[in-house]
Scaffold this active site. Structure first.
Site, PDB file in Angstrom:
ATOM      1  N   ALA B 494       0.807  -1.213   0.000  1.00  0.00           N
ATOM      2  CA  ALA B 494       0.000   0.000   0.000  1.00  0.00           C
ATOM      3  C   ALA B 494       0.852   1.282   0.000  1.00  0.00           C
ATOM      4  O   ALA B 494       0.430   2.298   0.533  1.00  0.00           O
ATOM      5  CB  ALA B 494      -0.969   0.004   1.184  1.00  0.00           C
ATOM      6  N   VAL B 694       4.403   6.771  -2.679  1.00  0.00           N
ATOM      7  CA  VAL B 694       4.540   6.885  -4.135  1.00  0.00           C
ATOM      8  C   VAL B 694       4.842   5.543  -4.807  1.00  0.00           C
ATOM      9  O   VAL B 694       4.803   5.437  -6.024  1.00  0.00           O
ATOM     10  CB  VAL B 694       5.635   7.914  -4.487  1.00  0.00           C
ATOM     11  CG1 VAL B 694       7.023   7.354  -4.198  1.00  0.00           C
ATOM     12  CG2 VAL B 694       5.528   8.382  -5.923  1.00  0.00           C
ATOM     13  N   GLU B 696       3.506   2.659  -5.604  1.00  0.00           N
ATOM     14  CA  GLU B 696       2.708   2.004  -6.633  1.00  0.00           C
ATOM     15  C   GLU B 696       2.270   2.946  -7.753  1.00  0.00           C
ATOM     16  O   GLU B 696       2.036   2.541  -8.882  1.00  0.00           O
ATOM     17  CB  GLU B 696       1.455   1.387  -5.997  1.00  0.00           C
ATOM     18  CG  GLU B 696       1.777   0.294  -5.011  1.00  0.00           C
ATOM     19  CD  GLU B 696       0.581  -0.047  -4.147  1.00  0.00           C
ATOM     20  OE1 GLU B 696      -0.098  -1.009  -4.477  1.00  0.00           O
ATOM     21  OE2 GLU B 696       0.322   0.658  -3.157  1.00  0.00           O
TER      22      GLU B 696
END
Lengths: 157, 744
Positions: B494, B694, B696
């Site tokens: 995430a 940042v 993904e």
């Protein structure tokens, strides 16, 4: 089980002897027999370049070369690369330019870059990209690696 | 296939073999993974080509391979179910339905709604439903509606380092695992459940690993199997995949069949979205099945949409099973949403940038799904990416050039994305712990739960601590790889590590700083409010005067009557909320945004699509380390390029047909586009020094923007990935034939 042979070669400037099965790859010899784990296995079929070493100054995928074919030759791996000025410059440039993420492709990239810059001391960026075409990287998108090789070719710090 | 497991006497008898195990040898094994629907070693029924049925530990790989050949198995072929649509048909073969041993008691660490036994009899693994507003009202208000199917393919992580594990029991029965996991603390617990062990006796050490990208977020059967072998042999056992095994037995990105229907008013205002997806779960449930968590956020909240309905059915098939992969469903959802934005804009005669700006959110908004955008740089991302790439001019020029016959066509396409940027509260805690100690020479050891998988967290965390404590980078050692030493963290996923791990490290550093300054105040007689730490010294803030060195102060504290060391701990829990049962809630402490513009050149004679340039504008909160963040974004863009154009894991009848880099095409250096990345710094109030996640983001928009660019160049919209020459060529020629037929 399989036939073994003792071989001798110059490894990173050091006379080295090893007893290896005749069907063992140079990669397996470096990692498992000699304990030099800087050279990486990532595909075992010459497609990714992670296992690149220099044999008599020429870059080869060590997964595709038999260990016994190192007999009498000069082998350079990432562990010895900083002994020479160009290798040291490349290592520093990779650090300075942020060319390393997970680091797994890095040893092969550095060895390939060294071979490439020895043959093409003043390359364009496009030539550098072609020069590392056979080396896969999944993290960086190659930009910073090209930056690093370019910087090393210019002698930047 | 159904059969009798394996017969192993010949293999066991081979000299050099230490253990041969089948399911019968490990009656204590418990189900593993997200769905708890598979045992590590399968018995009389196997459900996919990758299933594990026997394991060998031997002195050498060579002997182990020889032993494997001596194992006799007797399985009868059953008809494979490999089309997810077929899985739902009445009378379809049932993939699950047998009773597995009960999973160990579990206090709901895993999210999602696994189908119950009854659902499994219909091959339904999981379902997800979400709704906001009333889509019927939205549709009634619409002046235009588009309705399309999108088909997203299999790709896989291709971490340069293959999967592997070393398992070893000591004489007291404590288990040490050298594992390339991304989630060591969750795994510690889950290994204990699968093995029936006390979690306190499991230690996980993470060596440097060759990339993760989400692939190491679940436990895979080979890991407990390696533990079984270690247990059976009483010796350390190492199990490492070959690249071929990595392609066959590590997870894939979730393949999705997606239908999206969306509408807009004449002025471009979005009215509604209805999304239905069919997820091919594969034979077992891993994280891929739960990608709807992220997909529904994009459907509901990428641009303002008042009315929305979302449904996913994840079905079992005999295919490889999908896991989590950088972007976690967002590449798939964005592919559909951003193509339909362009379609709606075209129907309405509105410029694609205007259409997006019209519906883009502002800072402070709360979406109907409950996401609170405390910072939101979407509009700036859109305008910056458009300006830097000259989007408008190029888009118009491409439309004009369509009428001119030419082999090579250029076009531009844009897509934006919304992703969690401040962790994601999926588990009971989304926190990260830090232990910080400073030695007598002012050298800091930062023990953090945050794992390093190549993303650069080690550097950023050290940097944050240095900046807090006014010490140089080489005065910090980061320890982040041993569950016996480091405090709990939920893992690398995430895009959370800089945000959560960073805030945790800053918290510990601030406590240390307060303690140091209080001691300094006492030693110097200057109030601590007038002191600061700079360059390894205690400095008077007003005039920069160095009063004493930090090391000296620390020693005087240590070797005093009270004898104190500076050691602090901090546990950071982000102020986000769990979603409620209807998937509503402010699940992240911050949200990241980006717009990317892709410029392509299409060879209409061969179907080859070349990425000429990618311009990215990313709302990252704040740039903490420019080299690091640029590297993340460039790498993400190229990973997105692979997803869009070159990578295709071909699965036929459940069999992976291209398990090697020769036939599975990763992007190589000469193929990368020119990249121009801009940062939108919105200074998030909760983020470490204002930063948001940042990791993904950069991979998410590329496929969608490429689709839009191909359409801009050629007038042909392709809703299926990847954009291989054959697919593009056929699409162009179908469209050409249709156009000439219409012209006749």
């Amino acid at each position: 089980m399989s036939l073994k042979r003792e071989i001798g070669f110059l490894l990173n400037g050091v006379e080295t002897r090893a007893t290896v099965p005749v069907d063992m790859s140079a990669l397996a010899m470096l990692r498992d027999v000699l304990g030099l784990t800087g050279t990486k296995y990532a595909c075992g079929e010459g497609e990714c370049g992670a296992c690149t070493v220099l044999v008599d100054g020429v870059s080869v995928c060590s997964c595709l070369q038999f260990a016994v074919d190192c007999e009498g030759r000069t082998v350079s791996t990432i562990e010895g690369v900083s002994r020479e000025p160009l290798g040291a410059k490349l290592e520093q440039a990779f650090v300075d330019c942020g060319a390393v993420q997970c680091g797994f492709c890095t040893p092969g990239m550095v060895m390939q870059a060294k071979h490439f810059l020895e043959a093409h001391p003043h390359p364009t960026r496009d030539e550098i990209k072609r020069g590392i075409e056979g080396n896969l990287c999944r993290c960086t998108g190659y930009v910073k690696i090209v930056d690093a090789i370019e910087a090393a070719s210019r002698g930047d710090r | 296939m159904r059969g009798s497991g394996g017969s192993t006497p010949a293999a066991r008898a081979l000299p050099g073999v230490h253990a041969v195990l089948t399911a019968a040898d490990v009656p204590y094994q418990r189900p593993l993974g997200v769905g708890k629907d598979q045992l590590p070693l399968k018995g009389d029924k196997v459900r996919s080509l990758r299933d594990e049925i026997a394991a060998v530990a031997a002195d050498t790989e060579e002997i182990a391979e020889a032993a494997l050949k001596l194992i006799e198995v007797d399985y009868e072929d059953l008809p494979p179910l490999t089309d997810p649509a077929d899985a739902l048909k009445p009378g379809a073969p049932v993939i699950h339905g047998e009773k597995l041993p009960a999973p160990a008691p579990h206090d709901a660490l895993k999210p999602g709604e696994p189908g119950d036994a009854e659902a499994h009899r219909h091959n339904v693994a999981m379902t997800f439903d979400y709704a906001q507003g009333d889509v019927a009202v939205g549709e009634a208000e619409s002046d235009v509606v588009v309705d399309d199917w999108f088909r997203l393919h299999y790709v896989t992580h291709c971490c340069m380092g293959v999967s592997g594990v070393i398992a070893e029991f000591d004489r007291s029965g404590n288990l040490t695992l050298h594992s390339n996991t991304q989630v060591p603390f969750l795994h510690k617990r889950e290994f204990a459940e699968i093995l029936g062990m006390d979690p306190g006796r499991i230690r996980i050490i993470q060596p440097p690993i060759g990339g993760g990208f989400g692939s190491k977020l679940d436990i895979y059967p080979f890991e407990p199997i390696c533990v079984f072998l270690a247990k059976a042999t009483g010796r350390p056992v190492k199990l490492v995949f070959s690249r071929e095994e990595e392609f066959i037995a590590s997870p894939t990105r979730q393949p999705v069949l997606l239908r999206l229907r969306s509408g807009a008013k004449k002025d471009g205002t979005l009215t509604f979205r209805v999304c239905e997806t069919l997820h091919d779960n594969g034979a077992y449930t891993s994280w891929g099945a739960t990608t709807p968590f992220v997909m529904m956020q994009t459907i509901s909240s990428l641009y303002r949409v008042p009315h929305c309905k979302y449904h996913t059915t994840a079905v079992y098939t005999n295919n490889p099973y999908a896991g989590s992969f950088r972007g976690y469903g967002n590449l798939q959802a964005t592919f559909a949403v951003e193509q339909q934005i362009d379609e709606l804009a075209e129907k309405l005669g509105i410029d694609p940038l205007e259409m997006r700006l019209k519906n883009a959110q502002d800072p402070g908004e709360v979406t109907p799904q409950g996401m609170h955008f405390k910072t939101c740089g979407l509009k700036e991302c859109l305008t910056t990416a458009a300006e830097v790439s000259q989007f408008r001019e190029k888009h118009r020029a491409a439309l004009d050039a369509r009428r001119v016959p030419s082999r090579y066509k250029r076009g531009v396409g844009m897509a934006s994305m919304l992703h969690v940027g401040g962790g994601a509260k999926i588990y009971p805690s989304d926190g990260c712990g830090t232990i910080l100690k400073i030695d007598d020479f002012a050298h800091v050891t930062l023990m953090t739960g945050a794992s390093e998988i190549g993303q650069g967290s080690e550097t950023v965390l050290a940097q944050l601590v240095c900046e807090e404590l006014g010490i140089p980078m080489d005065a910090v050692t980061v320890v982040n790889n041993d569950t016996d030493i480091t405090p709990w963290d939920v893992g690398v996923h995430a895009s959370r590590t800089t945000f959560i791990g960073g805030n945790s490290a800053i918290g510990a550093a601030r406590k240390a700083k307060a303690k140091i300054l209080a001691a300094a105040a006492k030693a110097t007689g200057v109030p601590d409010a007038e002191l600061e730490l700079r360059s390894g010294h205690i400095v008077r803030t007003a005039n920069g005067e160095a009063l004493t060195s930090l090391a000296k102060l620390l020693r005087s504290l240590h070797f005093s009557d009270k004898a104190e060391l500076v050691m602090t701990t901090h546990y950071y829990e982000p102020p986000s909320k769990h979603q409620d049962k209807s998937f509503k809630g402010d699940v992240s402490a911050a949200y990241a945004w980006a717009t990317q513009v892709v410029e392509v050149e299409v060879d209409t004679e061969t179907g080859v699509v070349r990425l000429v340039k990618v311009t990215g504008a990313h709302d990252v909160g704040r740039v903490l380390n420019r080299l690091g963040i640029e590297g993340q974004i460039e790498g993400g863009i190229v990973m997105g390029q692979g997803y869009a154009i070159t990578e295709d894991l071909i699965v036929e009848n459940g069999v992976v047909r291209n398990p090697g880099f020769r036939d599975y095409k990763l992007v190589t250096a000469p193929e990368i586009p020119e990249m121009d990345v801009r940062f939108i710094e919105t200074m998030d109030g909760e983020g470490p020094q204002g930063a948001k996640g940042v990791g993904e983001a950069p991979a998410i928009c590329i496929a969608a923007a490429t689709a839009n660019a191909i359409c801009n160049a050629t007038g042909v919209r392709i809703r299926e990935l990847p954009f291989t020459p054959e697919k593009v060529y056929r699409a162009l020629h179908r469209a050409g034939a249709a156009a000439s037929a219409a012209g006749d």
